[in-house]
Design a protein around this motif. Structure first.
Motif, PDB file in Angstrom:
ATOM      1  N   TYR A   1      -0.497   2.606  11.672  1.00  0.00           N
ATOM      2  CA  TYR A   1      -1.879   3.243  10.559  1.00  0.00           C
ATOM      3  C   TYR A   1      -1.325   3.899   9.632  1.00  0.00           C
ATOM      4  O   TYR A   1      -1.948   4.956   9.129  1.00  0.00           O
ATOM      5  CB  TYR A   1      -2.487   4.019  11.654  1.00  0.00           C
ATOM      6  N   PHE A   2      -0.396   2.988   9.076  1.00  0.00           N
ATOM      7  CA  PHE A   2       0.422   3.329   7.710  1.00  0.00           C
ATOM      8  C   PHE A   2      -0.838   3.816   6.731  1.00  0.00           C
ATOM      9  O   PHE A   2      -1.627   3.251   6.681  1.00  0.00           O
ATOM     10  CB  PHE A   2       1.220   2.845   7.118  1.00  0.00           C
ATOM     11  N   GLY A   3      -1.554   4.974   6.390  1.00  0.00           N
ATOM     12  CA  GLY A   3      -2.377   4.925   5.231  1.00  0.00           C
ATOM     13  C   GLY A   3      -3.749   5.496   5.757  1.00  0.00           C
ATOM     14  O   GLY A   3      -4.378   5.722   4.906  1.00  0.00           O
TER      15      GLY A   3
ATOM     16  N   ASN B   1       0.153  15.451   9.046  1.00  0.00           N
ATOM     17  CA  ASN B   1      -0.845  14.399   8.894  1.00  0.00           C
ATOM     18  C   ASN B   1      -0.630  12.706   8.999  1.00  0.00           C
ATOM     19  O   ASN B   1      -1.489  12.059   8.972  1.00  0.00           O
ATOM     20  CB  ASN B   1      -1.219  14.470   7.100  1.00  0.00           C
ATOM     21  N   ASP B   2       1.002  12.810   9.386  1.00  0.00           N
ATOM     22  CA  ASP B   2       1.160  11.339   9.875  1.00  0.00           C
ATOM     23  C   ASP B   2       1.339  10.823  11.223  1.00  0.00           C
ATOM     24  O   ASP B   2       1.170  10.056  11.726  1.00  0.00           O
ATOM     25  CB  ASP B   2       2.700  11.302   9.454  1.00  0.00           C
TER      26      ASP B   2
END
Length: 444
Positions: free
Chosen positions: A53-55, A184-185
């Protein structure tokens, strides 16, 4: 059958010549064989350097622990050593395939997958077990879930409060945190709350008993951001029975041994002195031995140090009690000798000297000096209201009278009563002190 090379795993797989077309997440089928992930499509667009789910939304990582052992709990180094199995689960949509089975992969293939950068907070030393091979597990599920397990031995710092040692309860933590990915990551959660930790109730420690444990979810605020953190907090209660048999009972018996001298007469100087000195030296040796085991924690005033100090005070007090009683007895005996000696000498002098002539010759000088000599040589209270005395002489006279009254108040009239009262007061006071000591350190 033919050999096909897949860049994703760097392996040569022998697959059936007749195969279905592979779409994203499709599977290979062979006659009589289980479904295998579509490795060809897993390689397409997969980048192990980018998180799932990068970004987009953060990756949710669920963890569980198996505690194999907790050992080497060191009070001097303020740490403990634990062997754990850390299991991490997360979902990577790039690894979805058809079917309802899971597949365990070779642990060496973990180098080709993205994995969380979890580390153990406050760890001093850690290593992964690698006998006979690296103790790692990688398992893929059809919905893209990845199970990644590690077997780790780590030495973790644990701040201990030793003020109640050895009746203390220590609270230690095992904290897991993301090193580089902030909230957030990635997000950390326990897989099943307190049930995510196994093995704590089966632990058998040499000096401690695991009282309770619970899991927490927290965050670590740092300059670079807020990082997710999972905490396993457990309480260790020290087993005090060993210290009772090793230290408390011997020190109490030494105190009781020092009381034996109260039943020995004051004239038995060698016997009473031997008991007093022997008990003092034995107590000193016991105190040194108890502190040598915790040489690096001497900055703490521990409960065992307080008790040993109390016992030493009572033993030393018994030795001082004999010194006081023997000194008082010697002074009383010395006071009786001069009372008989001058009386005999005076009788002999009266037979040889004419008392009348002495009185006539000395009466005049005696009257002139009586007011001053009475102040200098009298040990009793004197009259300080004499008009012939100066002010500073009156002050000295008043102070001397005050000192005589104070000394007379503390003068022991019967030295035999010192041992008589000590037989009662020493044991009674020692019992009272023990009641307060054990009540304070056990219930407060």
């Amino acid at each position: 059958m033919f050999c096909r090379y897949f860049s994703f795993f760097g392996l040569c797989l022998f697959l059936p010549t007749q195969r279905s077309s592979l779409g994203h997440g499709s599977s290979l089928h062979g006659r009589g064989t289980a479904s295998l992930p579509g490795f060809e499509n897993l390689t397409m667009g997969y980048n192990k350097y980018l998180r799932p789910y990068f970004g987009g939304e953060p990756v949710q990582i669920a963890m569980s622990l198996d505690i194999a052992s907790i050992s080497s709990i060191s009070e001097s180094d303020m740490d403990y050593t634990a062997t754990i199995s850390l299991r991490q689960r997360w979902t990577d949509p790039r690894l979805v395939f058809h079917g309802n089975k899971s597949f365990t992969l070779d642990a060496r293939l973990v180098e080709l997958l993205w994995v969380p950068d979890t580390y153990i907070v406050e760890s001093k030393r850690s290593f992964l077990h690698d006998v006979t091979v690296g103790n790692r597990l990688v398992r893929l599920f059809s919905n893209g879930t990845v199970l990644y397990a590690l077997r780790i031995t780590t030495t973790v710092a644990c701040n201990m409060d030793l003020s109640k040692y050895p009746m203390d309860t220590q609270t230690c933590r095992l904290q897991l945190e993301s090193w580089g990915y902030d909230e957030n990551d990635v997000t950390f959660t326990w897989l099943r709350g307190n049930n995510s930790v196994h093995g704590m109730e089966k632990l058998r420690l040499s000096q401690y008993t695991v009282e309770r444990y619970h899991t927490l979810v927290s965050k670590s605020q740092q300059e670079t951001g807020s990082y997710p953190r999972l905490i396993l907090q457990f309480e260790l209660r020290r087993n005090v029975l060993y210290f009772i048999l090793e230290t408390y009972v011997p020190s109490t018996l030494l105190v009781m041994l020092s009381w034996v001298s109260f039943w020995i007469t004051l004239d038995s100087v060698p016997a009473r002195t031997c008991i007093g000195v022997t008990t003092v030296l034995s107590m000193t040796t016991l105190m040194i031995g108890s502190r040598s085991s915790l040489s690096k924690t001497n900055c703490f005033i521990k409960a065992i140090d307080v008790y040993l100090g109390i016992c030493f005070s009572f033993i030393f007090g018994a030795l001082v009690e004999y010194a006081v009683a023997h000194y008082s007895s010697s002074q009383k005996c010395a006071a009786k000798v001069p009372e008989e000696g001058p009386a005999n000498e005076l009788t002999e002098e009266m037979e040889e000297v004419n008392i009348t002539n002495i009185l006539k010759n000395s009466i005049t000088s005696y009257k002139q000096k009586i007011s001053f000599t009475s102040i200098e040589i009298s040990s009793d209270n004197v009259n300080c209201s004499d008009l012939t005395m100066k002010n500073h002489e009156k002050i000295k006279c008043a102070l001397r009278n005050k000192m005589h009254r104070i000394i007379g108040y503390f003068t022991i009239q019967n030295p035999g009563n010192v041992d008589h009262y000590s037989k009662l007061l020493f044991p009674l006071f020692f019992m009272v002190v023990n009641v307060f000591y054990w009540a304070y350190y056990l219930y407060f």
